[in-house]
Structure formats: structure tokens, C-alpha cells
Design an enzyme around this catalytic site. Structure first.
Site, PDB file in Angstrom:
ATOM      1  N   SER A 130      -7.159  -6.096  -5.819  1.00 38.27           N
ATOM      2  CA  SER A 130      -8.263  -6.706  -5.072  1.00 38.27           C
ATOM      3  C   SER A 130      -9.542  -6.678  -5.909  1.00 38.27           C
ATOM      4  O   SER A 130      -9.640  -5.932  -6.898  1.00 38.27           O
ATOM      5  CB  SER A 130      -8.492  -5.957  -3.756  1.00 38.27           C
ATOM      6  N   ASN A 153     -10.647  -3.206  -6.277  1.00 39.20           N
ATOM      7  CA  ASN A 153      -9.838  -2.206  -6.999  1.00 39.20           C
ATOM      8  C   ASN A 153     -10.424  -1.804  -8.363  1.00 39.20           C
ATOM      9  O   ASN A 153     -10.002  -0.800  -8.946  1.00 39.20           O
ATOM     10  CB  ASN A 153      -8.387  -2.687  -7.190  1.00 39.20           C
ATOM     11  N   TRP A 154     -11.440  -2.552  -8.844  1.00 38.24           N
ATOM     12  CA  TRP A 154     -12.088  -2.165 -10.109  1.00 38.24           C
ATOM     13  C   TRP A 154     -12.775  -0.820  -9.980  1.00 38.24           C
ATOM     14  O   TRP A 154     -13.105  -0.184 -10.984  1.00 38.24           O
ATOM     15  CB  TRP A 154     -13.114  -3.227 -10.526  1.00 38.24           C
ATOM     16  N   ARG A 167      -5.198  -2.056   8.560  1.00 33.37           N
ATOM     17  CA  ARG A 167      -6.384  -2.894   8.336  1.00 33.37           C
ATOM     18  C   ARG A 167      -6.029  -3.993   7.346  1.00 33.37           C
ATOM     19  O   ARG A 167      -4.978  -3.964   6.710  1.00 33.37           O
ATOM     20  CB  ARG A 167      -7.570  -2.047   7.864  1.00 33.37           C
ATOM     21  N   HIS A 200       2.740   3.252  -8.921  1.00 32.35           N
ATOM     22  CA  HIS A 200       2.574   1.825  -9.227  1.00 32.35           C
ATOM     23  C   HIS A 200       3.787   1.298 -10.003  1.00 32.35           C
ATOM     24  O   HIS A 200       4.204   0.165  -9.809  1.00 32.35           O
ATOM     25  CB  HIS A 200       1.299   1.601 -10.041  1.00 32.35           C
ATOM     26  N   GLU A 250       1.190 -13.195  12.480  1.00 29.35           N
ATOM     27  CA  GLU A 250       1.661 -11.975  13.129  1.00 29.35           C
ATOM     28  C   GLU A 250       1.496 -10.836  12.124  1.00 29.35           C
ATOM     29  O   GLU A 250       1.836 -10.976  10.944  1.00 29.35           O
ATOM     30  CB  GLU A 250       3.150 -12.110  13.504  1.00 29.35           C
ATOM     31  N   ASP A 290       0.834  -1.203   0.000  1.00 26.86           N
ATOM     32  CA  ASP A 290       0.000   0.000   0.000  1.00 26.86           C
ATOM     33  C   ASP A 290       0.871   1.257   0.000  1.00 26.86           C
ATOM     34  O   ASP A 290       1.991   1.248   0.519  1.00 26.86           O
ATOM     35  CB  ASP A 290      -0.907  -0.017   1.244  1.00 26.86           C
ATOM     36  N   GLY A 291       0.330   2.330  -0.565  1.00 29.42           N
ATOM     37  CA  GLY A 291       1.003   3.632  -0.486  1.00 29.42           C
ATOM     38  C   GLY A 291       1.604   4.105  -1.794  1.00 29.42           C
ATOM     39  O   GLY A 291       2.293   5.127  -1.822  1.00 29.42           O
ATOM     40  N   ASN A 292       1.327   3.402  -2.878  1.00 30.39           N
ATOM     41  CA  ASN A 292       1.876   3.830  -4.176  1.00 30.39           C
ATOM     42  C   ASN A 292       1.372   5.219  -4.553  1.00 30.39           C
ATOM     43  O   ASN A 292       2.130   6.062  -5.039  1.00 30.39           O
ATOM     44  CB  ASN A 292       1.458   2.853  -5.282  1.00 30.39           C
ATOM     45  N   GLY A 293       0.075   5.450  -4.339  1.00 33.93           N
ATOM     46  CA  GLY A 293      -0.529   6.735  -4.712  1.00 33.93           C
ATOM     47  C   GLY A 293       0.077   7.877  -3.907  1.00 33.93           C
ATOM     48  O   GLY A 293       0.439   8.923  -4.460  1.00 33.93           O
TER      49      GLY A 293
HETATM   50  C1  FPP Z   1      -2.109   0.182  -3.251  1.00 35.98           C
HETATM   51  O1  FPP Z   1      -1.566   1.478  -3.203  1.00 35.98           O
HETATM   52  C2  FPP Z   1      -1.510  -0.542  -4.358  1.00 35.98           C
HETATM   53  C3  FPP Z   1      -2.212  -1.186  -5.323  1.00 35.98           C
HETATM   54  C4  FPP Z   1      -3.679  -1.235  -5.385  1.00 35.98           C
HETATM   55  C5  FPP Z   1      -1.510  -1.834  -6.430  1.00 35.98           C
HETATM   56  C6  FPP Z   1      -0.301  -2.582  -6.028  1.00 35.98           C
HETATM   57  C7  FPP Z   1       0.473  -2.942  -7.207  1.00 35.98           C
HETATM   58  C8  FPP Z   1       1.817  -2.909  -7.258  1.00 35.98           C
HETATM   59  C9  FPP Z   1       2.669  -2.559  -6.125  1.00 35.98           C
HETATM   60  C10 FPP Z   1       2.522  -3.327  -8.471  1.00 35.98           C
HETATM   61  C11 FPP Z   1       2.173  -4.726  -8.783  1.00 35.98           C
HETATM   62  C12 FPP Z   1       3.135  -5.357  -9.628  1.00 35.98           C
HETATM   63  C13 FPP Z   1       2.899  -6.477 -10.329  1.00 35.98           C
HETATM   64  C14 FPP Z   1       4.014  -7.130 -10.971  1.00 35.98           C
HETATM   65  C15 FPP Z   1       1.562  -7.080 -10.471  1.00 35.98           C
HETATM   66  P1  FPP Z   1      -2.558   2.702  -3.415  1.00 35.98           P
HETATM   67  O2  FPP Z   1      -2.629   2.983  -4.858  1.00 35.98           O
HETATM   68  O3  FPP Z   1      -3.877   2.388  -2.781  1.00 35.98           O
HETATM   69  O4  FPP Z   1      -1.808   3.824  -2.634  1.00 35.98           O
HETATM   70  P2  FPP Z   1      -2.469   5.002  -1.812  1.00 35.98           P
HETATM   71  O5  FPP Z   1      -3.243   4.373  -0.676  1.00 35.98           O
HETATM   72  O6  FPP Z   1      -1.301   5.800  -1.334  1.00 35.98           O
HETATM   73  O7  FPP Z   1      -3.349   5.770  -2.755  1.00 35.98           O
END
Ligand code: FPP
Length: 255
Positions: free
Chosen positions: A75, A78-79, A207, A47, A220, A30-33
Site C-alpha cells: 500500500s 507500507n513505506w 477493516r 512475506h 460482499e 494480512d498476517g504475514n508478520g
Molecule cells: C500484510 O501482512 C502483508 C503485506 C504488507 C505484504 C503482502 C505481501 C505478500 C503476501 C507477498 C506478495 C507477493 C508478491 C508476488 C508481490 P503484515 O506484514 O502486515 O502482517 P502482520 O499484520 O501480521 O504484521
């Protein structure tokens, strides 16, 4: 005892007990955004870097002797994201496998996928199926992607299949135990490592978000503020060290 030494954030030497490395580690990435937002970049940039982190962490996990690494990549919820983001996320498995399958093969890593794969766009499905096929003979760590996966949906599917098998006489109601449930879940092919000993969630959120609801009964849980694109080999070791400090009693008492 075999120890693997590393330095922590304050430069102290810390020790990992290599005989108590969790066999199955699951991660909610989590946390890419937020990572992207902090840099004034579009969310998909987070991402993209997150995908590179998948590779780094896969290699580190394999080196540590982890048997199964399960990553929550997409998930069933996520759609709901904007179409451009969903499309980008759906393109990532193809990009990842095109780039890294040779290295995964070199590391003896076997790719596995769990989730409602049939509902994925065709190109995503093909990329995933090819990676599974290309690595099927590998005997090292299983890199298990949860793609279009949801814990409740998985349980509903398992219950439907159990009900079908009891009504057609394949299974008797009296025979049903928690082992039966294990066998009907999407993690059945990971046996004997169906359940993660350690579940990590990055980005400070605490969560479960519908991930492995049955399988984490005794896991754990380690929550870290680090955003997924910043997660590293050291961060993985920190989480394992945290796990090793815990006292796992499985409902019993310590001798
Ligand atoms: C949640 O962060 C991340 C996801 C929903 C996507 C995760 C996918 C990757 C890390 C890459 C996957 C790679 C492969 C090879 C399938 P968020 O977008 O909800 O972040 P945020 O909570 O900060 O907005």
C-alpha cells in the site's frame, strides 16, 4: 447446476455453486508478520511464505473460473515500515515472477499491475513490466497486483484527471456519471469486472485499509482469522461459499 464439492473444517461435504462464482475477487493479504512471529522467525519469513500462498491461491482461483484476482501487495502507507522490510517486499515481485511466470503462462493467466508504479525501485518496476509483457496475450484470469496502491490517492488522481479534462473541453461537467469515475480509476482496464463482488481479508482484522474504496461499494466482505501464509485453496472455497450464502440486493428488495 454445476457444483464443486469440498469438505469443510468439520469434514462435512459442502457445495460451491459453480454458476455463482464471483467474477472479481479482491484480497487484503494480512498476517504475514504474525505468522512469522508465532514461529519465532523474522517478519520477512512470513512475506516469503506469503508469496508462495499467492501462487497457490492464483492457481486455485483460475481453476474456479474467477476472472480477476486483485491482491493488495503493497500500500501507499507500507513505506512507513523498516527499510529492510520494505526492501524485501520490493524484491518479492522479481522473485515471484522469475519463479512462476512459466506456470502463469501455462495457466493462461495475465498479469496486471495497478498503483503508483513509477515510484517503485527500478528493479521492481522492470520485473513487473516484464511479467505484464510476458503474459499480455493470455486470455484467462487476470492476476492484478495492487502495488504502491492507495484508494484515496487513486480517487484524488481520478478527480485531478477529470478536472483537467473538463477544463480542456474533453469532458463536460453534465456528462459526469459514476461510469465516468470508473473510467478514470486504476481498475478501468479490468472492465467489465472493475468492481469485486467479493473482498476477503485474512488475519482477523476487520477493516478496509484504503483498498479499492470506490469499487467495493457493493462488495460482499469476508473476514477470516486465517493468516495469509496459511490461506489455501480450501480457505478460498470457504470464502466463496460464505459469499454464495449472502443475499445481494444492491439496495433493492428481494422479489
Ligand atoms: C500484510 O501482512 C502483508 C503485506 C504488507 C505484504 C503482502 C505481501 C505478500 C503476501 C507477498 C506478495 C507477493 C508478491 C508476488 C508481490 P503484515 O506484514 O502486515 O502482517 P502482520 O499484520 O501480521 O504484521
Amino acid at each position: 447446476m454445476a457444483f464443486n464439492f469440498k469438505k469443510n473444517k468439520t469434514n462435512e461435504l459442502i457445495q460451491l455453486d459453480m454458476e455463482r462464482i464471483p467474477k472479481h475477487v479482491a484480497v487484503i493479504m494480512d498476517g504475514n508478520g504474525r505468522w512469522a512471529k508465532k514461529r519465532h522467525l523474522p517478519r520477512i519469513a512470513g512475506h516469503k511464505t506469503g508469496m508462495d500462498t499467492v501462487k497457490t491461491v492464483t492457481m486455485a482461483a483460475s481453476d474456479l473460473g474467477i476472472k480477476v484476482l486483485t491482491l493488495y501487495a503493497f500500500s501507499t502507507e507500507n513505506w512507513k515500515r523498516p527499510e529492510t522490510e520494505v526492501n524485501y517486499l520490493m524484491s518479492l515481485p522479481g522473485t515471484f515472477f522469475d519463479k512462476f511466470v512459466p506456470e502463469l503462462i501455462e495457466k493462461n493467466v495475465k498479469v496486471n499491475v495497478m498503483g503508483y508504479i513509477d515510484q517503485l525501485p527500478n528493479e521492481t518496476k522492470i520485473a513487473v513490466q516484464n511479467a505484464v509483457e510476458d503474459t499480455k496475450d493470455n486470455t484467462g484470469m487476470v492476476l492484478n497486483f495492487a502495488l504502491n496502491y492507495g484508494g484515496r490517492a487513486e480517487i484524488v488522481t481520478a478527480i485531478k484527471n477529470i478536472a483537467t479534462d473538463t477544463s480542456n473541453g474533453k469532458l463536460s461537467v453534465e456528462e459526469i456519471t459514476d461510469k465516468t469515475i470508473d473510467q478514470y480509476l486504476m481498475t478501468s482496464n479490468l472492465a467489465p469486472y472493475n468492481d469485486p463482488e467479493l473482498l476477503i481479508r485474512t488475519s482477523g482484522e476487520e477493516r478496509i485499509s484504503n483498498f479499492l474504496l470506490w469499487q467495493i461499494a457493493y462488495s460482499e466482505l469476508v473476514f477470516t482469522d486465517t493468516l495469509w501464509p496459511d490461506f489455501s485453496e480450501d480457505a478460498l472455497k470457504d470464502a466463496i461459499l460464505n459469499y454464495q450464502k449472502r443475499d445481494r440486493r444492491f439496495g433493492g428488495i428481494k422479489e
